[in-house]
Design a protein around this motif. Structure first.
Motif, PDB file in Angstrom:
ATOM      1  N   ARG A  21     -15.446  11.664  17.988  1.00  0.00           N
ATOM      2  CA  ARG A  21     -14.162  10.972  18.121  1.00  0.00           C
ATOM      3  C   ARG A  21     -13.119  11.623  17.228  1.00  0.00           C
ATOM      4  NH1 ARG A  21     -14.389   5.833  16.003  1.00  0.00           N
ATOM      5  NH2 ARG A  21     -12.751   5.030  17.375  1.00  0.00           N
ATOM      6  N   LYS A  22     -11.852  11.396  17.576  1.00  0.00           N
ATOM      7  CA  LYS A  22     -10.730  11.868  16.762  1.00  0.00           C
ATOM      8  C   LYS A  22     -10.300  10.755  15.808  1.00  0.00           C
ATOM      9  CE  LYS A  22     -10.385  15.732  19.136  1.00  0.00           C
ATOM     10  NZ  LYS A  22     -10.681  17.058  18.558  1.00  0.00           N
ATOM     11  N   GLY A  23      -9.891  11.143  14.618  1.00  0.00           N
ATOM     12  CA  GLY A  23      -9.442  10.175  13.639  1.00  0.00           C
ATOM     13  C   GLY A  23      -8.002   9.740  13.887  1.00  0.00           C
ATOM     14  N   LEU A  24      -7.720   8.487  13.576  1.00  0.00           N
ATOM     15  CA  LEU A  24      -6.354   7.979  13.643  1.00  0.00           C
ATOM     16  C   LEU A  24      -5.939   7.563  12.233  1.00  0.00           C
ATOM     17  CD1 LEU A  24      -3.778   7.084  14.985  1.00  0.00           C
ATOM     18  CD2 LEU A  24      -4.928   4.990  15.751  1.00  0.00           C
ATOM     19  N   VAL A  25      -4.967   8.304  11.698  1.00  0.00           N
ATOM     20  CA  VAL A  25      -4.443   8.031  10.361  1.00  0.00           C
ATOM     21  C   VAL A  25      -3.092   7.339  10.533  1.00  0.00           C
ATOM     22  CG1 VAL A  25      -3.824   9.027   8.123  1.00  0.00           C
ATOM     23  CG2 VAL A  25      -5.530  10.172   9.570  1.00  0.00           C
ATOM     24  N   THR A  26      -2.939   6.146   9.946  1.00  0.00           N
ATOM     25  CA  THR A  26      -1.695   5.397  10.109  1.00  0.00           C
ATOM     26  C   THR A  26      -0.971   5.270   8.775  1.00  0.00           C
ATOM     27  OG1 THR A  26      -2.985   3.351   9.893  1.00  0.00           O
ATOM     28  CG2 THR A  26      -2.444   4.092  12.127  1.00  0.00           C
ATOM     29  N   TYR A  27       0.346   5.355   8.851  1.00  0.00           N
ATOM     30  CA  TYR A  27       1.194   5.332   7.650  1.00  0.00           C
ATOM     31  C   TYR A  27       2.147   4.154   7.704  1.00  0.00           C
ATOM     32  CZ  TYR A  27       5.089   6.684   4.551  1.00  0.00           C
ATOM     33  OH  TYR A  27       6.062   6.690   3.593  1.00  0.00           O
ATOM     34  N   ILE A  28       2.206   3.387   6.612  1.00  0.00           N
ATOM     35  CA  ILE A  28       3.244   2.398   6.404  1.00  0.00           C
ATOM     36  C   ILE A  28       3.728   2.529   4.962  1.00  0.00           C
ATOM     37  CG2 ILE A  28       2.417   0.767   8.157  1.00  0.00           C
ATOM     38  CD1 ILE A  28       1.206  -0.914   5.859  1.00  0.00           C
ATOM     39  N   VAL A  29       4.909   1.989   4.684  1.00  0.00           N
ATOM     40  CA  VAL A  29       5.454   2.025   3.326  1.00  0.00           C
ATOM     41  C   VAL A  29       5.086   0.725   2.628  1.00  0.00           C
ATOM     42  CG1 VAL A  29       7.519   2.311   1.927  1.00  0.00           C
ATOM     43  CG2 VAL A  29       7.376   3.427   4.164  1.00  0.00           C
ATOM     44  N   ALA A  30       4.482   0.828   1.458  1.00  0.00           N
ATOM     45  CA  ALA A  30       4.093  -0.358   0.700  1.00  0.00           C
ATOM     46  C   ALA A  30       5.328  -1.186   0.348  1.00  0.00           C
ATOM     47  CB  ALA A  30       3.356   0.041  -0.574  1.00  0.00           C
ATOM     48  N   GLY A  31       5.301  -2.469   0.685  1.00  0.00           N
ATOM     49  CA  GLY A  31       6.418  -3.343   0.377  1.00  0.00           C
ATOM     50  C   GLY A  31       7.434  -3.470   1.478  1.00  0.00           C
ATOM     51  N   ASP A  32       7.389  -2.590   2.483  1.00  0.00           N
ATOM     52  CA  ASP A  32       8.303  -2.692   3.622  1.00  0.00           C
ATOM     53  C   ASP A  32       7.924  -3.933   4.423  1.00  0.00           C
ATOM     54  OD1 ASP A  32      10.166  -2.189   5.586  1.00  0.00           O
ATOM     55  OD2 ASP A  32       9.044  -0.536   6.502  1.00  0.00           O
ATOM     56  N   GLY A  33       8.895  -4.825   4.634  1.00  0.00           N
ATOM     57  CA  GLY A  33       8.573  -6.087   5.295  1.00  0.00           C
ATOM     58  C   GLY A  33       8.188  -7.175   4.309  1.00  0.00           C
ATOM     59  N   GLY A  34       8.211  -6.854   3.006  1.00  0.00           N
ATOM     60  CA  GLY A  34       7.853  -7.832   1.979  1.00  0.00           C
ATOM     61  C   GLY A  34       6.561  -7.465   1.285  1.00  0.00           C
ATOM     62  N   LEU A  35       6.542  -7.614  -0.031  1.00  0.00           N
ATOM     63  CA  LEU A  35       5.344  -7.261  -0.807  1.00  0.00           C
ATOM     64  C   LEU A  35       4.109  -7.999  -0.315  1.00  0.00           C
ATOM     65  CD1 LEU A  35       6.851  -7.315  -4.429  1.00  0.00           C
ATOM     66  CD2 LEU A  35       6.344  -5.293  -3.052  1.00  0.00           C
ATOM     67  N   LYS A  71      14.612   4.628   5.610  1.00  0.00           N
ATOM     68  CA  LYS A  71      15.026   3.217   5.608  1.00  0.00           C
ATOM     69  C   LYS A  71      13.870   2.312   5.204  1.00  0.00           C
ATOM     70  CE  LYS A  71      18.787   3.784   8.910  1.00  0.00           C
ATOM     71  NZ  LYS A  71      19.151   3.771  10.332  1.00  0.00           N
ATOM     72  N   GLY A  72      12.644   2.691   5.588  1.00  0.00           N
ATOM     73  CA  GLY A  72      11.475   1.928   5.153  1.00  0.00           C
ATOM     74  C   GLY A  72      11.325   1.940   3.645  1.00  0.00           C
ATOM     75  N   HIS A  73      11.568   3.106   3.035  1.00  0.00           N
ATOM     76  CA  HIS A  73      11.530   3.208   1.575  1.00  0.00           C
ATOM     77  C   HIS A  73      12.635   2.346   0.946  1.00  0.00           C
ATOM     78  CE1 HIS A  73       8.657   6.576   0.534  1.00  0.00           C
ATOM     79  NE2 HIS A  73       8.683   6.658   1.850  1.00  0.00           N
ATOM     80  N   GLU A  74      13.827   2.374   1.538  1.00  0.00           N
ATOM     81  CA  GLU A  74      14.938   1.574   1.001  1.00  0.00           C
ATOM     82  C   GLU A  74      14.605   0.079   1.066  1.00  0.00           C
ATOM     83  OE1 GLU A  74      18.356   2.739   3.259  1.00  0.00           O
ATOM     84  OE2 GLU A  74      18.321   4.800   2.476  1.00  0.00           O
ATOM     85  N   ARG A  75      14.048  -0.365   2.196  1.00  0.00           N
ATOM     86  CA  ARG A  75      13.676  -1.780   2.325  1.00  0.00           C
ATOM     87  C   ARG A  75      12.614  -2.152   1.290  1.00  0.00           C
ATOM     88  NH1 ARG A  75      13.836  -0.363   7.980  1.00  0.00           N
ATOM     89  NH2 ARG A  75      11.557  -0.204   8.003  1.00  0.00           N
ATOM     90  N   ALA A  76      11.642  -1.265   1.108  1.00  0.00           N
ATOM     91  CA  ALA A  76      10.561  -1.548   0.150  1.00  0.00           C
ATOM     92  C   ALA A  76      11.102  -1.621  -1.274  1.00  0.00           C
ATOM     93  CB  ALA A  76       9.480  -0.477   0.258  1.00  0.00           C
ATOM     94  N   LEU A  77      12.017  -0.732  -1.618  1.00  0.00           N
ATOM     95  CA  LEU A  77      12.593  -0.752  -2.965  1.00  0.00           C
ATOM     96  C   LEU A  77      13.423  -2.019  -3.187  1.00  0.00           C
ATOM     97  CD1 LEU A  77      13.583   3.019  -3.298  1.00  0.00           C
ATOM     98  CD2 LEU A  77      11.791   1.828  -4.585  1.00  0.00           C
TER      99      LEU A  77
END
Length: 271
Positions: A21-35, A71-77
């Protein structure tokens, strides 16, 4: 490598290879959408088919990132996210999930502010498996590399279409866990994917390393993930997930949005 020397990243890619199988690596910004919503999002990513999670460490100047992730980084900050809070999130995630690899993807400044050795200790204690420090060049990566290696943590490096063979060789000598191949010249979320160029460059990189090769930048759906991972070991998906979180009207809607995207890509990779 013995089982004792492996960490979660090694074990996950070994299992994926064994399963074909192929791997699926997913990225999100910590804190984006609320801590308080990051750990539930991480669990949702896994439930929907993610094999590894890249947790973005919010930073005021996230180079290489396109406007969506900026923008995800800005929201998280705005939510007061930080490197220390990222580590707390990983520790919380580990209370329910002892198996899914988590990589901290960030920048050198927050690590230098904390101190490289305290960072490596805290990452190990929290349950982090590796780090990808976008703006740390190979020439300056030796000290952090040794600190991570001593704690059985992996150091992930980026390679691009313009990386020379000599530099590919130098970087892969330092790299561990997997190599992140940037599929195009540009920033995250850009278009113009060229699967043939990806295939050619992965073949070139394979001459220098046996590490798994994962392809990211510009992957928006199952079709693009399947195309770029055909000659690699996995796909990295980020901007489309960060966009879904940014557009969601609620935490529940954010989880539903990422679930839909990840499930579709997982199905395509497995088809």
């Amino acid at each position: 490598m013995s089982e004792a020397q492996q960490n979660r990243i090694d074990r996950r890619f070994a299992q994926l290879r064994a399963d074909g199988r192929k791997g699926l690596v997913t990225y999100i910004v910590a804190g984006d959408g609320g801590l308080e919503n990051t750990v539930p999002l991480m669990h949702q990513l896994v439930a929907s088919g993610s094999d590894l999670i890249e947790l973005g460490v919010p930073f005021s100047d996230p180079m290489a990132e396109g406007p969506v992730i900026q923008k995800g980084h800005e929201r998280a900050l705005e939510h007061k996210a930080s490197l220390r809070k990222c580590l707390e999130m990983v520790a919380e995630f580990r209370r329910r999930d002892a198996d899914t690899p988590v990589i901290l993807m960030g920048y050198a400044n927050p690590i230098e502010k904390m101190g490289a050795e305290p960072f490596a200790d805290a990452a190990l204690e929290a349950g982090v498996d590796g780090a990808l420090t976008v703006d740390l060049p190979a020439e300056e990566a030796g000290p952090l590399n040794e600190l991570l290696r001593a704690r059985n943590l992996r150091n992930i490096f980026l390679l691009t279409p313009t990386t020379s063979d000599a530099r590919v060789d130098a970087i892969t000598q330092l790299a561990s866990g997997f190599v992140y191949y940037v599929s195009l010249k540009g920033v995250t979320g850009a278009g113009n994917l060229d699967p043939q160029s990806v295939s050619d460059n992965l073949a070139r990189i394979r001459r220098h390393t046996d590490l798994p090769l994962c392809v990211g930048f510009g992957i928006k759906d199952g079709a693009s993930a399947k195309a770029v991972s055909a000659d690699g070991d996995g796909a990295v998906v980020g901007s489309v997930l960060v966009a879904a979180i940014g557009e969601a009207a609620s935490a529940e809607a954010a989880r539903e949005g990422v679930a839909t995207i990840v499930s579709e890509i997982r199905t395509a990779l497995d088809s």
